[in-house]
Design an enzyme around this catalytic site. Structure first.
Site, PDB file in Angstrom:
ATOM      1  N   ASP A  79     -16.552   0.038 -17.988  1.00  0.00           N
ATOM      2  CA  ASP A  79     -16.072   0.906 -16.937  1.00  0.00           C
ATOM      3  C   ASP A  79     -16.364   2.330 -17.427  1.00  0.00           C
ATOM      4  OD1 ASP A  79     -14.332   1.762 -14.795  1.00  0.00           O
ATOM      5  OD2 ASP A  79     -12.866   2.217 -16.360  1.00  0.00           O
ATOM      6  N   ASP A 131     -10.254   0.280 -18.723  1.00  0.00           N
ATOM      7  CA  ASP A 131      -9.027   0.934 -19.187  1.00  0.00           C
ATOM      8  C   ASP A 131      -7.797   0.359 -18.503  1.00  0.00           C
ATOM      9  OD1 ASP A 131      -9.422   1.936 -16.687  1.00  0.00           O
ATOM     10  OD2 ASP A 131      -9.312   4.038 -17.246  1.00  0.00           O
ATOM     11  N   ASP A 140      -8.936  -1.749 -12.894  1.00  0.00           N
ATOM     12  CA  ASP A 140      -9.888  -2.806 -13.203  1.00  0.00           C
ATOM     13  C   ASP A 140      -9.264  -4.032 -13.853  1.00  0.00           C
ATOM     14  OD1 ASP A 140      -9.510  -1.594 -15.622  1.00  0.00           O
ATOM     15  OD2 ASP A 140     -11.444  -0.555 -15.590  1.00  0.00           O
TER      16      ASP A 140
HETATM   17  P1  ADP Z   1     -14.233   4.074 -12.679  1.00  0.00           P
HETATM   18  O1  ADP Z   1     -14.953   2.845 -12.303  1.00  0.00           O
HETATM   19  O2  ADP Z   1     -15.168   5.161 -13.063  1.00  0.00           O
HETATM   20  O3  ADP Z   1     -13.156   3.862 -13.700  1.00  0.00           O
HETATM   21  P2  ADP Z   1     -12.344   3.946 -10.479  1.00  0.00           P
HETATM   22  O4  ADP Z   1     -12.720   2.606  -9.968  1.00  0.00           O
HETATM   23  O5  ADP Z   1     -11.051   4.089 -11.174  1.00  0.00           O
HETATM   24  O6  ADP Z   1     -13.514   4.587 -11.359  1.00  0.00           O
HETATM   25  O7  ADP Z   1     -12.376   4.975  -9.286  1.00  0.00           O
HETATM   26  C1  ADP Z   1     -13.568   5.147  -8.568  1.00  0.00           C
HETATM   27  C2  ADP Z   1     -13.569   6.400  -7.776  1.00  0.00           C
HETATM   28  O8  ADP Z   1     -12.538   6.345  -6.802  1.00  0.00           O
HETATM   29  C3  ADP Z   1     -13.284   7.633  -8.580  1.00  0.00           C
HETATM   30  O9  ADP Z   1     -14.441   8.155  -9.172  1.00  0.00           O
HETATM   31  C4  ADP Z   1     -12.711   8.541  -7.525  1.00  0.00           C
HETATM   32  O10 ADP Z   1     -13.759   9.145  -6.787  1.00  0.00           O
HETATM   33  C5  ADP Z   1     -11.960   7.618  -6.614  1.00  0.00           C
HETATM   34  N1  ADP Z   1     -10.547   7.542  -6.978  1.00  0.00           N
HETATM   35  C6  ADP Z   1      -9.905   6.475  -7.518  1.00  0.00           C
HETATM   36  N2  ADP Z   1      -8.611   6.726  -7.716  1.00  0.00           N
HETATM   37  C7  ADP Z   1      -8.409   8.000  -7.322  1.00  0.00           C
HETATM   38  C8  ADP Z   1      -7.284   8.875  -7.270  1.00  0.00           C
HETATM   39  N3  ADP Z   1      -6.068   8.477  -7.696  1.00  0.00           N
HETATM   40  N4  ADP Z   1      -7.462  10.107  -6.772  1.00  0.00           N
HETATM   41  C9  ADP Z   1      -8.659  10.519  -6.341  1.00  0.00           C
HETATM   42  N5  ADP Z   1      -9.756   9.771  -6.359  1.00  0.00           N
HETATM   43  C10 ADP Z   1      -9.653   8.519  -6.834  1.00  0.00           C
HETATM   44 MG    MG Z   2     -11.383   3.179 -14.493  1.00  0.00          MG
END
Ligand code: ADP
Ligand code: MG
Length: 610
Positions: free
Chosen positions: A318, A506, A510
């Site tokens: 991730d 993390d 996920d």
């Molecule tokens: P990653 O796979 O990089 O860990 P996430 O799946 O956690 O990312 O989140 C993907 C995207 O969704 C983030 O890059 C963001 O654009 C959006 N996002 C997720 N959670 C939030 C939040 N709490 N506030 C704002 N944007 C969010």
């Molecule tokens: Mg993440």
């Protein structure tokens, strides 16, 4: 050691009686009935538990296990008049088991530093002053006081005071972390410098220290995973051996009419073929590996996780919070209609409840929210953002997808970084660009993994543009962007169809991916319950180089397991052939059997040392 005292006494007593019996029968002190009684006493002392266990297993429907093998071999030896041999077989089996338990204890001790992490009492602040109460009786919202040098008993937020906290018992990292009012602190960490008052946010049984202890206890139980492998092995192996022994006992006997010789050889066959070196050393190797890893702040939930990680050809990461630090800094604020400060405030307010690294950073960037602000209906939309009701207005904060889903026309931005859009009552209010830096160890972790022939992949919910930057910087083999958690699961499954895959996340958003991959590795798990629960391997701090460590440990453990398997089966084959040919007797067979066991166990212990 104290708990093995009785086992040791049993073994010694039985050995003394055996020696006495051998001397007495050789010198003809007593008649044969007395001899039999002496040997039977030694036999029962050494073997009653093994026989009971095999009966118990037979009643449970598990007929062919090593207890059964040992039982029939020794009972058979007794029946054909080889009393000494019968005792010797059981005695040595017992010594092997004792050896195993002691080695196991040693490994457990290496974990016991962690078992010290949970104090049973806490100092509760009441109207009439501080009272020491049992930690279990503390409720969420109570305020407790922790002095310097004390272990924090429950998870909470600092309500008063400032200190630095040593998390090493949990993370393996010895660098203290500063903590001040508003910071979250976790049970199991040591409060170092100042008196702090902590508002408790988790009851005792849900606090981090309890969770970790539970996990470690279960990983002891999950020794069962490795045992399952051996049991599976024994399920086919033991019946085959029993059938072969029967063949050895019957066919040559009929041909040569020399019954006692062949029955004796068949019994010897059973003794040699006992898989005890494997039954003992394989789980022990896993356990030693788990103990060694725990010392480094890597919690492995059982042998199956080690097996799977050592075989993993692909490691998928991730991005946010795993390869990057997850503490975003605000690069630009581009409001429409309102001023920058208000845009940031709306975003921070809507993120009020979320633990996502983006939320944490936005809240930190704005600072303390005004007291009169009314926030309600907070919702997290995984992989997209959050929604909330602020005062009378409904607010959406998140990425392009969140905006499109709600038919909001948004603007993209020329700044590099992650764009967080803000919409209020269906109207676009602008965006905040935030940027996250790579963890300092990410690059070396990726290059070490690649050098050892592993394919590295990044799966992220962030936009293509940012994903490309990170992938380029780290020289990751492949990446996929704009993924929702369910898309990540699909990707993982595509890879897993051909190869064993480990997914490193993390635990925020996920957890389902962690749960559905061959091996789920959670990083920076301190404080993430979902991660601790769903992952197979938990890395308590957030250093990606620990992935390399975990991989190295698991590889070493698997190597030792296979060395032991080849070695013990190899030696046994030789002795089997010799015993069928009549070249060796049961004493030699039993001795070789335990010799193999001891060497295998000593080899196992290497797994704890890196
Ligand atoms: P990653 O796979 O990089 O860990 P996430 O799946 O956690 O990312 O989140 C993907 C995207 O969704 C983030 O890059 C963001 O654009 C959006 N996002 C997720 N959670 C939030 C939040 N709490 N506030 C704002 N944007 C969010
Ligand atoms: Mg993440």
């Amino acid at each position: 050691m104290r708990e093995h005292k009785w086992d040791l006494i049993k073994i010694l007593l039985s050995a003394i009686i055996l020696i006495f019996g051998v001397v007495a029968s050789t010198l003809g002190w007593f008649n044969s009935t007395v001899n039999i009684i002496i040997f039977a006493a030694a036999y029962i002392l050494a073997g009653y538990e093994v026989i009971l266990e095999s009966v118990r297993n037979i009643l449970k429907g598990k007929i062919f296990d090593e207890n059964f093998l040992m039982s029939i071999a020794s009972i058979g030896a007794f029946i054909v008049g080889q009393y000494g041999e019968a005792v010797f077989v059981m005695l040595f089996f017992g010594i092997g088991e004792l050896f195993e338990h002691i080695a196991e204890d040693r490994s457990r001790k290496s974990i016991s530093a962690i078992a010290q992490i949970r104090p049973d009492t806490a100092r509760l602040i009441t109207e009439s002053g501080e009272v020491t109460v049992s930690a279990e009786s503390i409720n969420i919202g109570d305020i407790i006081s922790v002095n310097p040098g004390e272990i924090i008993p429950l998870d909470g937020v600092i309500a008063d005071g400032a200190s630095s906290v040593n998390t090493s018992a949990i993370t393996g990292e010895s660098l203290p972390v500063d903590a001040a009012v508003g910071d979250k602190v976790y049970s199991g960490c040591v409060n170092l410098s100042g008196v702090v008052k902590i508002r408790v946010t988790e009851v005792f049984s849900n606090s981090t220290a309890s969770k970790i202890l539970e996990l470690i206890e279960n990983s002891n139980k999950k020794k069962a995973n490795a045992e399952r492998f051996i049991t599976r092995f024994a399920r086919y192996y033991t019946p085959i051996v029993v059938i072969l022994a029967l063949i050895v006992a019957v066919i040559p006997s009929i041909i040569t009419k020399n019954y006692s010789v062949w029955i004796y050889r068949a019994l010897m066959f059973l003794v040699v073929s006992c898989p005890c070196a494997l039954v003992v050393s394989v789980p022990l190797t896993y356990f030693a590996g788990i103990g060694g890893a725990a010392k480094k702040g890597i919690l492995i939930k059982g042998g199956s996780a080690i097996e799977a990680l050592s075989g993993a050809k692909i490691i998928a990461f991730d991005k946010t919070g795993t390869l990057t630090k997850g503490d975003f800094s605000v690069v630009a604020v581009h409001p429409e209609k309102i001023d920058e400060k208000t845009l940031l405030m709306i975003a921070a307010a809507a993120e009020y409840n979320s633990n996502h690294p983006i939320s944490v950073s936005l809240k930190a960037a704005y600072g303390k929210l005004p007291d009169d602000i009314k926030i309600s209906s907070l919702k997290e939309i995984a992989g997209k953002g959050v929604s909330a009701q602020i005062g009378e207005k409904s607010v959406l904060v998140g990425n392009d997808k969140l905006m499109s889903d709600n038919s909001i026309v948004f603007h993209s931005c020329h700044h590099s970084g992650t764009i967080v859009h803000v919409a209020v009552d269906g109207e676009y209010y602008g965006h905040i660009v935030i940027s996250d830096s790579l963890k300092p160890q990410s690059k070396s972790a990726i290059s070490t993994l690649k050098a050892s022939g592993i394919k590295t992949v990044m799966l992220t919910g962030d936009c293509e543009h940012r994903a490309l930057e990170v992938a380029d910087e780290l020289c990751i083999d492949e990446f996929y962007a704009n993924l929702l958690p369910e898309d990540k699961i699909k990707r993982v499954n595509v890879y897993a169809a051909d190869n064993k895959l480990a997914f490193v996340g993390d635990g925020i958003n996920d957890a389902p991916v962690l749960a559905s991959s061959d091996v789920g590795i959670a990083m920076g798990a301190l404080g993430s319950d979902a991660a601790i629960e769903e992952a197979d391997i938990v890395i308590m701090d957030d250093n990606p180089e620990k992935i390399v460590t975990a991989k190295t440990i698991s590889k070493k453990v698997s190597e030792i397991v296979w060395q032991n398997i080849y070695f013990s089966i190899g030696v046994k084959m030789i002795i089997l052939i010799l015993s069928v040919l009549g070249v060796c007797n049961m004493w030699v067979a039993s001795f070789a059997d335990v010799g193999v066991l001891v060497l295998a166990v000593l080899n196992s212990i290497r797994a704890a040392i890196k």
